[in-house]
Motif scaffolding. Structure first.
Motif, PDB file in Angstrom:
ATOM      1  N   GLY A 159      53.725  32.806 -58.207  1.00 46.29           N
ATOM      2  CA  GLY A 159      53.345  31.890 -57.145  1.00 46.29           C
ATOM      3  C   GLY A 159      54.271  30.688 -57.053  1.00 46.29           C
ATOM      4  O   GLY A 159      54.673  30.276 -55.963  1.00 46.29           O
ATOM      5  N   ILE A 160      54.618  30.114 -58.205  1.00 46.06           N
ATOM      6  CA  ILE A 160      55.498  28.946 -58.209  1.00 46.06           C
ATOM      7  C   ILE A 160      56.892  29.316 -57.709  1.00 46.06           C
ATOM      8  O   ILE A 160      57.480  28.619 -56.871  1.00 46.06           O
ATOM      9  N   GLU A 161      57.443  30.413 -58.211  1.00 49.58           N
ATOM     10  CA  GLU A 161      58.788  30.814 -57.798  1.00 49.58           C
ATOM     11  C   GLU A 161      58.815  31.200 -56.317  1.00 49.58           C
ATOM     12  O   GLU A 161      59.733  30.814 -55.582  1.00 49.58           O
ATOM     13  N   LEU A 162      57.798  31.949 -55.869  1.00 51.93           N
ATOM     14  CA  LEU A 162      57.737  32.342 -54.468  1.00 51.93           C
ATOM     15  C   LEU A 162      57.547  31.120 -53.577  1.00 51.93           C
ATOM     16  O   LEU A 162      58.206  30.971 -52.537  1.00 51.93           O
ATOM     17  N   GLY A 163      56.651  30.223 -53.981  1.00 53.26           N
ATOM     18  CA  GLY A 163      56.419  29.010 -53.197  1.00 53.26           C
ATOM     19  C   GLY A 163      57.663  28.149 -53.106  1.00 53.26           C
ATOM     20  O   GLY A 163      57.953  27.564 -52.052  1.00 53.26           O
ATOM     21  N   ASP A 266      40.400  22.257 -73.959  1.00 56.57           N
ATOM     22  CA  ASP A 266      41.719  21.880 -73.464  1.00 56.57           C
ATOM     23  C   ASP A 266      42.059  22.704 -72.217  1.00 56.57           C
ATOM     24  O   ASP A 266      41.662  23.865 -72.097  1.00 56.57           O
ATOM     25  N   HIS A 267      42.788  22.085 -71.287  1.00 60.75           N
ATOM     26  CA  HIS A 267      43.191  22.763 -70.059  1.00 60.75           C
ATOM     27  C   HIS A 267      44.687  22.552 -69.826  1.00 60.75           C
ATOM     28  O   HIS A 267      45.244  21.519 -70.210  1.00 60.75           O
ATOM     29  N   VAL A 268      45.318  23.530 -69.193  1.00 57.84           N
ATOM     30  CA  VAL A 268      46.733  23.422 -68.855  1.00 57.84           C
ATOM     31  C   VAL A 268      46.871  23.215 -67.346  1.00 57.84           C
ATOM     32  O   VAL A 268      46.186  23.860 -66.553  1.00 57.84           O
ATOM     33  N   VAL A 269      47.703  22.262 -66.977  1.00 60.01           N
ATOM     34  CA  VAL A 269      47.977  21.941 -65.574  1.00 60.01           C
ATOM     35  C   VAL A 269      49.420  22.333 -65.269  1.00 60.01           C
ATOM     36  O   VAL A 269      50.339  21.971 -66.009  1.00 60.01           O
ATOM     37  N   LEU A 270      49.624  23.077 -64.188  1.00 60.38           N
ATOM     38  CA  LEU A 270      50.963  23.452 -63.756  1.00 60.38           C
ATOM     39  C   LEU A 270      51.097  23.121 -62.272  1.00 60.38           C
ATOM     40  O   LEU A 270      50.178  23.385 -61.501  1.00 60.38           O
ATOM     41  N   TRP A 271      52.226  22.539 -61.889  1.00 59.98           N
ATOM     42  CA  TRP A 271      52.401  22.258 -60.474  1.00 59.98           C
ATOM     43  C   TRP A 271      53.879  22.220 -60.094  1.00 59.98           C
ATOM     44  O   TRP A 271      54.746  21.915 -60.903  1.00 59.98           O
ATOM     45  N   TYR A 272      54.112  22.592 -58.841  1.00 59.46           N
ATOM     46  CA  TYR A 272      55.448  22.529 -58.253  1.00 59.46           C
ATOM     47  C   TYR A 272      55.395  21.578 -57.075  1.00 59.46           C
ATOM     48  O   TYR A 272      54.588  21.765 -56.151  1.00 59.46           O
ATOM     49  N   ASP A 273      56.221  20.535 -57.124  1.00 55.12           N
ATOM     50  CA  ASP A 273      56.273  19.537 -56.064  1.00 55.12           C
ATOM     51  C   ASP A 273      57.641  19.627 -55.389  1.00 55.12           C
ATOM     52  O   ASP A 273      58.637  19.143 -55.931  1.00 55.12           O
ATOM     53  N   PRO A 274      57.726  20.261 -54.220  1.00 51.65           N
ATOM     54  CA  PRO A 274      59.031  20.462 -53.587  1.00 51.65           C
ATOM     55  C   PRO A 274      59.727  19.165 -53.206  1.00 51.65           C
ATOM     56  O   PRO A 274      60.951  19.104 -53.191  1.00 51.65           O
ATOM     57  N   VAL A 275      58.953  18.110 -52.893  1.00 51.50           N
ATOM     58  CA  VAL A 275      59.560  16.856 -52.470  1.00 51.50           C
ATOM     59  C   VAL A 275      60.300  16.192 -53.631  1.00 51.50           C
ATOM     60  O   VAL A 275      61.488  15.855 -53.532  1.00 51.50           O
ATOM     61  N   SER A 276      59.626  15.998 -54.773  1.00 52.05           N
ATOM     62  CA  SER A 276      60.274  15.357 -55.918  1.00 52.05           C
ATOM     63  C   SER A 276      61.387  16.234 -56.482  1.00 52.05           C
ATOM     64  O   SER A 276      62.438  15.742 -56.890  1.00 52.05           O
TER      65      SER A 276
END
Length: 397
Positions: A159-163, A266-276
């Motif tokens: 999802g991250i790579e495709l997005g 515990d939880h893991v957060v992953l995100w892709y921010d195209p602007v930054s």
């Protein structure tokens, strides 16, 4: 059932007055009625005896959001993926829920919270899906089986790579992709760089298309509007430190009424921010263009949580997922953090050619299988008549 079309955009179905009726049967009768066909938002709440969402929910062609709270379902119907307008699916406090199906590519928000019996989550990244679900939250769903958890992580990477590539193709694309998952012991996350410090300095690797952030949160309480982020500073050739991204904060859409949310593990957060991401990559390119060099400047990153809305939760680990150029094959979650392998197209072609020519001993095994198959055909199907069809042998009656 007698309500007219366009009666309301939003309907809430709650605890029935007649507890003797089966709510699943009632719901099956109600959903095809005119008022529901044009419905945009449906909330089903506080019906512990509701064990099934009927398959005919797929008739709600105008439905944009579906929220399920405190009901007794064990699974979600597969027909949900056929709702053409559905962009948000939220499930809260459904303690009996065990599995979720593959979802439509049109869904923008998929949130499952406090469903501790959830074990199976089917992938939504297969054909014909051509874009990721931008926001996926599995909050306090720590009993996912190993196979489902790896499936979710594969979807995260895909999802991250495709997005990232879709946002790059669309010059105006600025959709942030966000995931929140329970952290699992012994699982290697999709990180190519990790640190137990929230602030560190590094050089980005070559041939980089972009990158995604990740960090692991400790258990505890967070506010409903908690924000996360990562500041980035660049050290140029002269040694001057420049702030590139100052307000890189995003907030998860928890979609619940509680002001304080408990992370019970515990939880893991992953995100892709195209602007930054684009801003950082462009800044590096600008420095190289001005100096006419291939100098790779050092970047300092600082991960943080919005302290105004967070209590006792800390970042235990943080890092990045590198997204390489198209011709590069990036490491996956199943590779070691310390060993990353790049496979060239020529290597792949060589491996294919080697597999295409079977060794001599494999040919002998094929003969043995053929003899066994002939015997089985002769016993079960009158093999003498089948041989000409399967093996090309001439056989006259």
């Amino acid at each position: 059932m007698d309500l007219p079309e366009n009666f309301a955009e939003r309907i809430c179905l709650a605890t029935p007055l007649n507890h003797e009726l089966d709510p699943s049967i009632t719901l099956h009768k109600v959903l095809p009625s005119p008022a529901f066909i044009t419905l945009k938002h449906l909330l089903i709440s506080d019906i512990p005896t509701l064990s099934d969402i009927p398959d005919n929910i797929s008739l709600l062609s105008s439905l944009e959001s579906l929220t399920l709270i405190d009901i007794g379902i064990r699974s979600l119907p597969e027909t949900i993926k056929y709702l053409p307008q559905l962009f948000e699916l939220s499930v809260f406090n459904c303690e009996m829920l065990q599995s979720t199906p593959a979802l439509s590519q049109f869904i923008q928000y998929f949130i499952v919270s406090n469903c501790e019996s959830l074990e199976t989550v089917l992938s939504s990244m297969g054909e014909p899906y051509d874009k990721p679900i931008p926001c996926t939250v599995l909050l306090n769903c720590k009993n996912l089986d190993s196979h489902s958890y790896h499936t979710v992580l594969k979807d995260v990477i895909s999802g991250i790579e495709l997005g990232a590539r879709l946002n790059s193709a669309n010059e105006e694309g600025d959709d942030t992709i966000q995931y929140l998952l329970p952290a699992m012991q012994g699982i290697e996350y999709c990180s190519h760089y990790s640190s137990t410090q929230v602030s560190f300095t590094l050089e980005l690797p070559p041939n980089l298309f972009g990158f995604a952030y990740y960090f692991v949160l400790s258990q505890g309480h967070v506010g409903e509007g908690v924000g996360f982020g990562c500041d980035c500073y660049l050290d140029d050739i002269s040694g001057e430190r420049i702030c590139i991204t100052r307000e890189n904060i995003f907030k998860f859409r928890w979609q619940c009424d509680e002001r304080i949310i408990l992370l019970n593990s515990d939880h893991v957060v992953l995100w892709y921010d195209p602007v930054s991401c684009k801003k950082i990559m462009e800044e590096i390119k600008a420095i190289n263009d001005v100096n006419n060099t291939s100098y790779n400047p050092k970047l300092t990153f600082r991960f943080f949580i919005d302290e105004n809305v967070c209590d006792e939760v800390v970042i235990q680990e943080c890092g990045f997922l590198w997204i390489y150029q198209e011709e590069m094959v990036s490491a996956t979650i199943f590779e070691s953090r310390d060993q990353e392998e790049t496979v060239s197209p020529s290597d792949l072609q060589s491996n294919y050619q080697e597999e295409a020519v079977p060794p001599a001993e494999k040919l002998d095994e094929t003969k043995d299988v053929r003899c066994l198959l002939e015997e089985l055909l002769h016993i079960g199907f009158g093999g003498d008549h089948m041989k000409p069809l399967l093996f090309g042998e001439e056989k006259k009656e």
